[in-house]
Design an enzyme around this catalytic site. Sequence first.
Site, PDB file in Angstrom:
ATOM      1  N   ARG A   1       0.991  -1.284   0.022  1.00  0.00           N
ATOM      2  CA  ARG A   1      -0.110  -0.139  -0.015  1.00  0.00           C
ATOM      3  C   ARG A   1       0.836   1.194   0.044  1.00  0.00           C
ATOM      4  O   ARG A   1       0.239   2.351  -0.351  1.00  0.00           O
ATOM      5  CB  ARG A   1      -1.132   0.041   1.300  1.00  0.00           C
ATOM      6  CG  ARG A   1      -1.968  -0.904   1.011  1.00  0.00           C
ATOM      7  CD  ARG A   1      -2.956  -1.050   2.463  1.00  0.00           C
ATOM      8  NE  ARG A   1      -1.901  -1.835   3.127  1.00  0.00           N
ATOM      9  CZ  ARG A   1      -2.068  -2.143   4.185  1.00  0.00           C
ATOM     10  NH1 ARG A   1      -3.482  -2.175   4.739  1.00  0.00           N
ATOM     11  NH2 ARG A   1      -1.318  -3.136   5.242  1.00  0.00           N
TER      12      ARG A   1
ATOM     13  N   ARG B   1      -5.421  -1.878  -6.368  1.00  0.00           N
ATOM     14  CA  ARG B   1      -6.139  -2.293  -5.195  1.00  0.00           C
ATOM     15  C   ARG B   1      -7.534  -1.863  -5.147  1.00  0.00           C
ATOM     16  O   ARG B   1      -8.338  -2.281  -4.667  1.00  0.00           O
ATOM     17  CB  ARG B   1      -5.391  -2.269  -4.031  1.00  0.00           C
ATOM     18  CG  ARG B   1      -5.975  -2.341  -2.691  1.00  0.00           C
ATOM     19  CD  ARG B   1      -6.162  -3.896  -2.425  1.00  0.00           C
ATOM     20  NE  ARG B   1      -6.347  -4.213  -0.953  1.00  0.00           N
ATOM     21  CZ  ARG B   1      -7.702  -3.777  -0.694  1.00  0.00           C
ATOM     22  NH1 ARG B   1      -8.825  -3.642  -1.322  1.00  0.00           N
ATOM     23  NH2 ARG B   1      -7.916  -4.019   0.591  1.00  0.00           N
TER      24      ARG B   1
HETATM   25  O1  CP3 Z   1       6.183  -9.032   1.017  1.00  0.00           O
HETATM   26  C1  CP3 Z   1       5.529  -8.751   0.025  1.00  0.00           C
HETATM   27  O2  CP3 Z   1       5.470  -7.840  -0.488  1.00  0.00           O
HETATM   28  C2  CP3 Z   1       4.549  -9.963  -0.466  1.00  0.00           C
HETATM   29  C3  CP3 Z   1       3.290  -9.956   0.177  1.00  0.00           C
HETATM   30  C4  CP3 Z   1       2.926 -10.317   1.783  1.00  0.00           C
HETATM   31  C5  CP3 Z   1       1.738  -9.758   2.055  1.00  0.00           C
HETATM   32  N1  CP3 Z   1       1.559 -10.377   3.241  1.00  0.00           N
HETATM   33  C6  CP3 Z   1       0.686  -9.197   1.324  1.00  0.00           C
HETATM   34  C7  CP3 Z   1      -0.324  -8.281   2.287  1.00  0.00           C
HETATM   35  C8  CP3 Z   1       3.461 -11.023   2.399  1.00  0.00           C
HETATM   36  C9  CP3 Z   1       4.971 -11.729   2.414  1.00  0.00           C
HETATM   37  C10 CP3 Z   1       2.714 -11.219   3.651  1.00  0.00           C
HETATM   38  C11 CP3 Z   1       3.206 -12.012   4.749  1.00  0.00           C
HETATM   39  C12 CP3 Z   1       2.233 -12.028   5.992  1.00  0.00           C
HETATM   40  N2  CP3 Z   1       0.904 -11.869   5.902  1.00  0.00           N
HETATM   41  C13 CP3 Z   1       2.531 -11.900   7.181  1.00  0.00           C
HETATM   42  C14 CP3 Z   1       3.980 -12.155   7.922  1.00  0.00           C
HETATM   43  C15 CP3 Z   1       4.845 -11.117   7.546  1.00  0.00           C
HETATM   44  C16 CP3 Z   1       4.491  -9.892   8.609  1.00  0.00           C
HETATM   45  O3  CP3 Z   1       4.236  -8.884   8.128  1.00  0.00           O
HETATM   46  O4  CP3 Z   1       4.631  -9.988   9.717  1.00  0.00           O
HETATM   47  C17 CP3 Z   1       1.449 -11.822   8.247  1.00  0.00           C
HETATM   48  C18 CP3 Z   1       1.343 -11.902   9.810  1.00  0.00           C
HETATM   49  C19 CP3 Z   1       0.444 -11.776   7.288  1.00  0.00           C
HETATM   50  C20 CP3 Z   1      -1.069 -11.780   7.663  1.00  0.00           C
HETATM   51  C21 CP3 Z   1      -1.729 -10.464   7.421  1.00  0.00           C
HETATM   52  N3  CP3 Z   1      -2.111 -10.123   5.831  1.00  0.00           N
HETATM   53  C22 CP3 Z   1      -2.022  -9.434   7.991  1.00  0.00           C
HETATM   54  C23 CP3 Z   1      -1.848  -9.327   9.670  1.00  0.00           C
HETATM   55  C24 CP3 Z   1      -2.825  -8.468   7.105  1.00  0.00           C
HETATM   56  C25 CP3 Z   1      -3.374  -7.304   7.578  1.00  0.00           C
HETATM   57  C26 CP3 Z   1      -2.663  -6.081   8.071  1.00  0.00           C
HETATM   58  C27 CP3 Z   1      -2.140  -5.273   6.828  1.00  0.00           C
HETATM   59  O5  CP3 Z   1      -0.834  -5.150   6.808  1.00  0.00           O
HETATM   60  O6  CP3 Z   1      -3.131  -5.059   6.235  1.00  0.00           O
HETATM   61  C28 CP3 Z   1      -2.646  -8.921   5.738  1.00  0.00           C
HETATM   62  C29 CP3 Z   1      -2.830  -8.172   4.611  1.00  0.00           C
HETATM   63  C30 CP3 Z   1      -2.009  -8.078   3.710  1.00  0.00           C
HETATM   64  N4  CP3 Z   1      -1.238  -9.009   2.995  1.00  0.00           N
HETATM   65  C31 CP3 Z   1      -1.892  -6.838   2.823  1.00  0.00           C
HETATM   66  C32 CP3 Z   1      -0.787  -6.948   2.057  1.00  0.00           C
HETATM   67  C33 CP3 Z   1      -0.301  -6.110   0.808  1.00  0.00           C
HETATM   68  C34 CP3 Z   1      -2.612  -5.732   2.833  1.00  0.00           C
HETATM   69  C35 CP3 Z   1      -4.140  -5.822   1.888  1.00  0.00           C
HETATM   70  C36 CP3 Z   1      -4.392  -4.601   1.408  1.00  0.00           C
HETATM   71  O7  CP3 Z   1      -4.045  -4.205   0.477  1.00  0.00           O
HETATM   72  O8  CP3 Z   1      -5.587  -4.135   1.996  1.00  0.00           O
END
Ligand code: CP3
Length: 350
Positions: free
Chosen positions: A30, A39
Amino acid sequence: MKLQNDLIIKACKRLPTERTPIWIMRQAGRYLPEYRAIRRKHDFLTMCKTPELSAEVTIQPVDIVGVDAAIIFSDILVIPEAMGMELKISEGRGPVFSHPVQSEDDVKKLKTPDPEKDLKYVMDAISLTKNELNGRVPVIGFAGAPWTILTYMVEGHGSKYFSKVKKLIYENPELAHELLEKIADATADYLSAQIEAGANLVQVFDTWAGLLSPRDYRVFALRYVQQLISKIKRRGAPVIYFPKGVHYLFHELKECGADAISVDWTIELTKVRRKIGDKVAVQGNLDPTVLYADPSFIKREARKVLESYGKGDGHIFNLGHGILPDIDPENVKELVSYVKEESVKFHSKK
Ligand code: CP3
Protein backbone atom coordinates in the site's frame (compact mmCIF):
# COMPACT_ATOMS: atom_id res chain seq x y z
CA MET A 1 16.68 -18.86 -17.40
CA LYS A 2 19.91 -17.31 -16.19
CA LEU A 3 19.61 -14.60 -13.56
CA GLN A 4 21.21 -11.28 -14.44
CA ASN A 5 21.23 -10.29 -10.76
CA ASP A 6 21.82 -13.16 -8.36
CA LEU A 7 23.27 -11.12 -5.48
CA ILE A 8 20.70 -12.37 -2.97
CA ILE A 9 21.27 -16.01 -3.85
CA LYS A 10 25.02 -15.50 -3.50
CA ALA A 11 24.63 -13.64 -0.20
CA CYS A 12 22.46 -16.47 1.17
CA LYS A 13 25.27 -18.88 0.32
CA ARG A 14 27.86 -16.44 1.76
CA LEU A 15 29.62 -16.22 -1.59
CA PRO A 16 31.49 -13.05 -2.56
CA THR A 17 29.43 -10.20 -4.05
CA GLU A 18 30.49 -6.73 -5.16
CA ARG A 19 27.88 -5.10 -2.89
CA THR A 20 25.17 -5.93 -0.35
CA PRO A 21 21.83 -6.89 -1.92
CA ILE A 22 18.60 -5.28 -0.66
CA TRP A 23 14.90 -6.09 -0.69
CA ILE A 24 12.14 -5.01 1.66
CA MET A 25 9.62 -7.13 3.53
CA ARG A 26 6.10 -6.24 2.33
CA GLN A 27 7.64 -4.31 -0.56
CA ALA A 28 4.61 -5.02 -2.77
CA GLY A 29 1.92 -3.05 -1.02
CA ARG A 30 0.00 0.00 0.00
CA TYR A 31 2.86 2.53 0.33
CA LEU A 32 3.04 2.44 -3.49
CA PRO A 33 0.40 4.57 -5.28
CA GLU A 34 0.74 2.16 -8.21
CA TYR A 35 -0.39 -0.69 -5.89
CA ARG A 36 -3.28 1.35 -4.49
CA ALA A 37 -4.48 2.13 -8.02
CA ILE A 38 -4.91 -1.60 -8.74
CA ARG A 39 -6.17 -2.37 -5.24
CA ARG A 40 -8.98 0.19 -5.66
CA LYS A 41 -10.40 -1.99 -8.42
CA HIS A 42 -9.98 -5.43 -6.78
CA ASP A 43 -10.17 -6.79 -3.26
CA PHE A 44 -7.02 -8.20 -1.70
CA LEU A 45 -7.82 -11.91 -2.07
CA THR A 46 -8.90 -11.46 -5.69
CA MET A 47 -5.51 -9.88 -6.33
CA CYS A 48 -3.74 -12.83 -4.68
CA LYS A 49 -5.78 -15.30 -6.72
CA THR A 50 -5.45 -13.62 -10.11
CA PRO A 51 -1.95 -14.44 -11.39
CA GLU A 52 -1.87 -11.44 -13.80
CA LEU A 53 -2.64 -9.00 -10.96
CA SER A 54 -0.32 -10.74 -8.51
CA ALA A 55 2.55 -10.71 -11.02
CA GLU A 56 1.94 -7.06 -11.82
CA VAL A 57 2.18 -5.86 -8.19
CA THR A 58 5.05 -8.28 -7.48
CA ILE A 59 7.13 -6.55 -10.15
CA GLN A 60 6.18 -2.97 -9.17
CA PRO A 61 8.84 -2.52 -6.44
CA VAL A 62 11.55 -3.89 -8.76
CA ASP A 63 10.69 -1.23 -11.34
CA ILE A 64 9.85 1.59 -8.95
CA VAL A 65 12.26 1.29 -6.02
CA GLY A 66 14.98 -0.88 -7.56
CA VAL A 67 15.12 -3.78 -5.09
CA ASP A 68 17.28 -6.84 -5.85
CA ALA A 69 14.44 -9.39 -5.64
CA ALA A 70 10.72 -9.72 -6.24
CA ILE A 71 8.67 -11.40 -3.49
CA ILE A 72 5.57 -13.00 -4.86
CA PHE A 73 2.39 -11.12 -3.96
CA SER A 74 0.29 -13.42 -1.81
CA ASP A 75 -0.30 -13.96 1.92
CA ILE A 76 0.77 -16.43 4.58
CA LEU A 77 -2.90 -17.19 5.29
CA VAL A 78 -3.62 -18.91 1.98
CA ILE A 79 -2.36 -22.15 3.56
CA PRO A 80 -5.07 -22.41 6.25
CA GLU A 81 -7.57 -21.41 3.59
CA ALA A 82 -6.37 -24.24 1.35
CA MET A 83 -6.68 -26.57 4.38
CA GLY A 84 -10.38 -25.75 4.43
CA MET A 85 -10.78 -22.65 6.62
CA GLU A 86 -12.92 -19.81 5.33
CA LEU A 87 -10.82 -16.63 5.09
CA LYS A 88 -12.18 -13.10 4.77
CA ILE A 89 -10.23 -9.88 4.65
CA SER A 90 -12.19 -7.22 6.45
CA GLU A 91 -11.36 -3.64 5.50
CA GLY A 92 -9.76 -2.10 8.55
CA ARG A 93 -9.50 -5.30 10.60
CA GLY A 94 -7.28 -7.38 8.37
CA PRO A 95 -7.65 -11.12 7.74
CA VAL A 96 -10.31 -13.04 9.68
CA PHE A 97 -11.17 -16.76 9.82
CA SER A 98 -14.92 -17.13 10.31
CA HIS A 99 -14.56 -20.41 12.19
CA PRO A 100 -11.28 -20.59 14.12
CA VAL A 101 -9.98 -24.01 15.17
CA GLN A 102 -11.40 -24.89 18.60
CA SER A 103 -11.67 -28.64 18.94
CA GLU A 104 -10.22 -31.98 17.96
CA ASP A 105 -13.02 -32.24 15.43
CA ASP A 106 -11.94 -28.99 13.79
CA VAL A 107 -8.39 -30.32 13.45
CA LYS A 108 -9.58 -33.64 12.00
CA LYS A 109 -11.61 -31.79 9.38
CA LEU A 110 -8.59 -29.94 8.01
CA LYS A 111 -7.32 -31.38 4.78
CA THR A 112 -3.82 -31.71 3.38
CA PRO A 113 -3.88 -29.39 0.40
CA ASP A 114 -2.50 -30.36 -2.98
CA PRO A 115 -0.52 -27.21 -3.84
CA GLU A 116 -0.67 -27.92 -7.57
CA LYS A 117 -4.47 -27.83 -7.36
CA ASP A 118 -5.57 -25.89 -4.30
CA LEU A 119 -2.84 -23.26 -4.55
CA LYS A 120 -2.36 -23.37 -8.30
CA TYR A 121 -2.95 -19.63 -8.49
CA VAL A 122 0.29 -19.05 -6.51
CA MET A 123 2.29 -21.33 -8.82
CA ASP A 124 0.79 -19.57 -11.85
CA ALA A 125 1.67 -16.18 -10.36
CA ILE A 126 5.26 -17.38 -9.87
CA SER A 127 5.64 -18.68 -13.45
CA LEU A 128 4.09 -15.54 -14.88
CA THR A 129 6.32 -13.29 -12.75
CA LYS A 130 9.39 -15.28 -13.80
CA ASN A 131 8.46 -14.90 -17.46
CA GLU A 132 7.83 -11.20 -17.15
CA LEU A 133 11.01 -10.54 -15.16
CA ASN A 134 13.01 -12.51 -17.69
CA GLY A 135 15.88 -13.07 -15.23
CA ARG A 136 16.24 -9.45 -14.06
CA VAL A 137 16.10 -10.41 -10.35
CA PRO A 138 15.34 -13.58 -8.36
CA VAL A 139 11.78 -14.41 -7.27
CA ILE A 140 11.20 -15.08 -3.58
CA GLY A 141 8.48 -17.53 -2.58
CA PHE A 142 7.23 -17.60 1.02
CA ALA A 143 5.02 -19.13 3.67
CA GLY A 144 4.25 -18.61 7.34
CA ALA A 145 6.07 -20.73 9.92
CA PRO A 146 3.88 -23.40 11.57
CA TRP A 147 3.66 -21.56 14.92
CA THR A 148 2.62 -18.24 13.32
CA ILE A 149 0.02 -20.00 11.17
CA LEU A 150 -1.28 -21.85 14.24
CA THR A 151 -1.84 -18.53 16.05
CA TYR A 152 -4.06 -17.24 13.23
CA MET A 153 -5.94 -20.55 12.90
CA VAL A 154 -6.74 -20.59 16.61
CA GLU A 155 -7.25 -16.88 17.30
CA GLY A 156 -9.14 -16.34 14.02
CA HIS A 157 -7.41 -12.96 13.51
CA GLY A 158 -4.58 -10.83 14.86
CA SER A 159 -4.66 -10.54 18.63
CA LYS A 160 -3.29 -8.55 21.54
CA TYR A 161 -2.70 -11.25 24.14
CA PHE A 162 -3.00 -14.42 22.04
CA SER A 163 -4.92 -16.00 24.92
CA LYS A 164 -6.63 -18.69 22.86
CA VAL A 165 -3.50 -20.12 21.29
CA LYS A 166 -1.59 -19.91 24.58
CA LYS A 167 -4.44 -21.71 26.31
CA LEU A 168 -4.33 -24.41 23.64
CA ILE A 169 -0.61 -25.12 24.00
CA TYR A 170 -0.85 -25.30 27.80
CA GLU A 171 -4.18 -27.14 28.15
CA ASN A 172 -4.07 -29.43 25.16
CA PRO A 173 -0.47 -29.62 23.90
CA GLU A 174 -1.18 -32.90 22.06
CA LEU A 175 -3.77 -31.20 19.89
CA ALA A 176 -1.43 -28.25 19.28
CA HIS A 177 1.31 -30.68 18.18
CA GLU A 178 -1.07 -32.55 15.91
CA LEU A 179 -2.05 -29.32 14.22
CA LEU A 180 1.53 -28.01 14.00
CA GLU A 181 2.55 -31.27 12.35
CA LYS A 182 -0.23 -30.90 9.75
CA ILE A 183 0.72 -27.30 9.04
CA ALA A 184 4.44 -28.14 8.74
CA ASP A 185 3.70 -30.93 6.24
CA ALA A 186 1.31 -28.80 4.18
CA THR A 187 3.83 -25.94 4.18
CA ALA A 188 6.74 -28.16 3.09
CA ASP A 189 4.69 -29.32 0.09
CA TYR A 190 3.65 -25.75 -0.61
CA LEU A 191 7.19 -24.33 -0.56
CA SER A 192 8.51 -27.27 -2.61
CA ALA A 193 5.83 -26.52 -5.21
CA GLN A 194 6.80 -22.83 -5.25
CA ILE A 195 10.42 -23.79 -5.93
CA GLU A 196 9.30 -26.22 -8.62
CA ALA A 197 7.24 -23.39 -10.18
CA GLY A 198 10.35 -21.22 -10.31
CA ALA A 199 10.89 -19.47 -6.96
CA ASN A 200 14.67 -18.92 -6.69
CA LEU A 201 14.59 -18.81 -2.88
CA VAL A 202 11.95 -18.91 -0.14
CA GLN A 203 11.37 -17.12 3.15
CA VAL A 204 9.56 -18.53 6.19
CA PHE A 205 7.84 -15.78 8.24
CA ASP A 206 7.58 -16.44 11.99
CA THR A 207 6.01 -13.12 12.93
CA TRP A 208 4.77 -14.32 16.33
CA ALA A 209 7.86 -16.28 17.40
CA GLY A 210 8.57 -13.68 20.09
CA LEU A 211 5.37 -14.49 22.01
CA LEU A 212 6.85 -17.65 23.47
CA SER A 213 9.22 -18.36 26.33
CA PRO A 214 12.55 -19.85 25.18
CA ARG A 215 11.42 -23.34 26.15
CA ASP A 216 8.04 -23.05 24.44
CA TYR A 217 9.68 -21.49 21.40
CA ARG A 218 11.86 -24.58 21.01
CA VAL A 219 8.97 -27.00 21.56
CA PHE A 220 6.15 -25.31 19.61
CA ALA A 221 8.00 -23.23 17.02
CA LEU A 222 11.63 -24.06 16.27
CA ARG A 223 11.12 -27.82 16.13
CA TYR A 224 8.47 -27.48 13.41
CA VAL A 225 10.54 -24.96 11.47
CA GLN A 226 13.40 -27.47 11.43
CA GLN A 227 11.02 -30.20 10.34
CA LEU A 228 9.53 -27.98 7.65
CA ILE A 229 12.90 -26.86 6.27
CA SER A 230 14.24 -30.41 6.19
CA LYS A 231 11.24 -31.53 4.10
CA ILE A 232 11.41 -28.79 1.45
CA LYS A 233 12.57 -30.10 -1.93
CA ARG A 234 15.01 -27.28 -2.41
CA ARG A 235 16.73 -27.95 -5.74
CA GLY A 236 19.42 -25.56 -4.58
CA ALA A 237 17.04 -22.75 -3.58
CA PRO A 238 18.15 -21.02 -0.35
CA VAL A 239 15.79 -20.71 2.63
CA ILE A 240 15.57 -17.60 4.84
CA TYR A 241 13.93 -17.86 8.28
CA PHE A 242 12.52 -14.78 10.06
CA PRO A 243 11.87 -15.47 13.76
CA LYS A 244 10.67 -12.02 14.86
CA GLY A 245 11.47 -11.22 18.47
CA VAL A 246 13.84 -14.13 19.05
CA HIS A 247 17.38 -12.96 19.56
CA TYR A 248 18.38 -14.89 22.63
CA LEU A 249 18.86 -18.08 20.67
CA PHE A 250 21.10 -17.45 17.68
CA HIS A 251 23.45 -20.27 18.61
CA GLU A 252 20.51 -22.67 18.13
CA LEU A 253 18.91 -20.84 15.22
CA LYS A 254 22.03 -21.32 13.13
CA GLU A 255 21.31 -25.06 13.23
CA CYS A 256 17.69 -24.80 12.00
CA GLY A 257 18.58 -25.64 8.40
CA ALA A 258 18.01 -22.16 6.95
CA ASP A 259 20.73 -20.54 4.85
CA ALA A 260 19.95 -17.11 6.29
CA ILE A 261 18.34 -15.77 9.44
CA SER A 262 16.34 -12.54 9.19
CA VAL A 263 16.74 -10.31 12.22
CA ASP A 264 14.49 -7.59 13.66
CA TRP A 265 15.92 -4.21 14.71
CA THR A 266 16.23 -4.82 18.43
CA ILE A 267 19.76 -6.24 18.30
CA GLU A 268 23.01 -5.16 16.61
CA LEU A 269 24.09 -7.28 13.66
CA THR A 270 27.64 -7.38 15.07
CA LYS A 271 26.32 -9.43 17.98
CA VAL A 272 24.29 -11.66 15.70
CA ARG A 273 27.27 -12.26 13.48
CA ARG A 274 29.45 -13.08 16.44
CA LYS A 275 26.95 -15.69 17.61
CA ILE A 276 26.22 -17.33 14.29
CA GLY A 277 29.68 -16.89 12.85
CA ASP A 278 30.12 -18.03 9.30
CA LYS A 279 27.52 -20.73 9.52
CA VAL A 280 24.56 -18.81 8.05
CA ALA A 281 23.90 -15.51 6.30
CA VAL A 282 22.15 -12.61 8.06
CA GLN A 283 19.27 -10.49 6.78
CA GLY A 284 18.15 -7.16 8.21
CA ASN A 285 17.69 -5.04 10.19
CA LEU A 286 16.75 -1.38 9.80
CA ASP A 287 13.85 -0.29 12.04
CA PRO A 288 10.95 0.13 9.55
CA THR A 289 9.90 3.44 11.17
CA VAL A 290 13.26 5.02 10.28
CA LEU A 291 11.68 5.41 6.82
CA TYR A 292 9.44 8.16 8.25
CA ALA A 293 12.50 10.38 8.72
CA ASP A 294 14.22 12.53 6.11
CA PRO A 295 16.66 10.96 3.63
CA SER A 296 19.81 12.14 5.39
CA PHE A 297 18.72 10.47 8.64
CA ILE A 298 17.67 7.30 6.76
CA LYS A 299 21.11 7.11 5.16
CA ARG A 300 22.89 7.55 8.48
CA GLU A 301 20.85 4.75 10.02
CA ALA A 302 21.36 2.50 6.99
CA ARG A 303 25.10 3.12 7.22
CA LYS A 304 24.99 2.01 10.87
CA VAL A 305 23.38 -1.28 9.82
CA LEU A 306 26.10 -1.86 7.20
CA GLU A 307 28.80 -1.00 9.74
CA SER A 308 27.26 -3.19 12.36
CA TYR A 309 27.40 -6.23 10.07
CA GLY A 310 30.86 -5.08 9.04
CA LYS A 311 33.07 -6.06 6.17
CA GLY A 312 32.48 -9.27 4.30
CA ASP A 313 29.84 -11.26 2.48
CA GLY A 314 26.68 -12.95 3.73
CA HIS A 315 24.57 -9.87 4.52
CA ILE A 316 21.21 -9.15 2.88
CA PHE A 317 19.96 -5.66 3.67
CA ASN A 318 16.29 -5.49 4.70
CA LEU A 319 14.04 -3.89 7.28
CA GLY A 320 13.58 -5.60 10.64
CA HIS A 321 9.89 -6.16 9.73
CA GLY A 322 7.47 -5.16 6.97
CA ILE A 323 7.31 -1.65 5.53
CA LEU A 324 4.42 0.45 6.86
CA PRO A 325 1.64 1.56 4.51
CA ASP A 326 2.11 5.32 5.01
CA ILE A 327 5.81 5.48 4.11
CA ASP A 328 6.82 7.86 1.30
CA PRO A 329 8.08 5.76 -1.66
CA GLU A 330 10.71 8.45 -2.34
CA ASN A 331 12.37 7.56 0.97
CA VAL A 332 12.42 3.90 0.00
CA LYS A 333 14.09 4.75 -3.31
CA GLU A 334 16.70 6.80 -1.43
CA LEU A 335 17.38 3.91 0.93
CA VAL A 336 17.75 1.37 -1.87
CA SER A 337 20.11 3.46 -3.97
CA TYR A 338 22.16 4.44 -0.91
CA VAL A 339 22.64 0.81 0.18
CA LYS A 340 23.57 -0.23 -3.36
CA GLU A 341 26.24 2.47 -3.52
CA GLU A 342 27.58 2.60 0.01
CA SER A 343 27.77 -1.16 0.58
CA VAL A 344 30.47 -1.55 -2.08
CA LYS A 345 32.91 -0.35 0.60
CA PHE A 346 32.07 -3.35 2.74
CA HIS A 347 33.01 -5.90 0.10
CA SER A 348 36.51 -6.57 -1.08
CA LYS A 349 37.45 -6.21 -4.71
CA LYS A 350 38.65 -9.54 -6.08
O1 CP3 B 1 6.28 -8.88 1.09
C1 CP3 B 1 5.50 -8.70 0.14
O2 CP3 B 1 5.43 -7.64 -0.50
C2 CP3 B 1 4.67 -9.88 -0.35
C3 CP3 B 1 3.35 -9.93 0.12
C4 CP3 B 1 2.99 -10.27 1.56
C5 CP3 B 1 1.74 -9.92 2.10
N1 CP3 B 1 1.60 -10.51 3.30
C6 CP3 B 1 0.75 -9.06 1.42
C7 CP3 B 1 -0.31 -8.41 2.20
C8 CP3 B 1 3.64 -11.05 2.51
C9 CP3 B 1 5.05 -11.64 2.49
C10 CP3 B 1 2.76 -11.18 3.62
C11 CP3 B 1 3.07 -11.98 4.81
C12 CP3 B 1 2.19 -11.89 5.97
N2 CP3 B 1 0.81 -11.81 5.99
C13 CP3 B 1 2.63 -11.98 7.30
C14 CP3 B 1 4.05 -12.20 7.74
C15 CP3 B 1 4.89 -10.99 7.58
C16 CP3 B 1 4.62 -9.89 8.56
O3 CP3 B 1 4.43 -8.77 8.10
O4 CP3 B 1 4.67 -10.17 9.76
C17 CP3 B 1 1.50 -11.88 8.13
C18 CP3 B 1 1.49 -11.91 9.64
C19 CP3 B 1 0.36 -11.80 7.29
C20 CP3 B 1 -1.07 -11.75 7.69
C21 CP3 B 1 -1.71 -10.50 7.23
N3 CP3 B 1 -2.06 -10.21 5.93
C22 CP3 B 1 -2.12 -9.41 8.05
C23 CP3 B 1 -1.92 -9.33 9.54
C24 CP3 B 1 -2.70 -8.47 7.20
C25 CP3 B 1 -3.42 -7.23 7.63
C26 CP3 B 1 -2.48 -6.19 8.05
C27 CP3 B 1 -2.07 -5.40 6.87
O5 CP3 B 1 -0.86 -5.22 6.69
O6 CP3 B 1 -2.97 -4.95 6.18
C28 CP3 B 1 -2.63 -8.98 5.88
C29 CP3 B 1 -3.10 -8.32 4.63
C30 CP3 B 1 -2.04 -8.06 3.60
N4 CP3 B 1 -1.08 -8.96 3.20
C31 CP3 B 1 -1.88 -6.86 2.83
C32 CP3 B 1 -0.80 -7.08 1.95
C33 CP3 B 1 -0.27 -6.16 0.89
C34 CP3 B 1 -2.75 -5.64 2.91
C35 CP3 B 1 -3.92 -5.89 2.02
C36 CP3 B 1 -4.52 -4.65 1.45
O7 CP3 B 1 -4.07 -4.20 0.38
O8 CP3 B 1 -5.48 -4.17 2.05
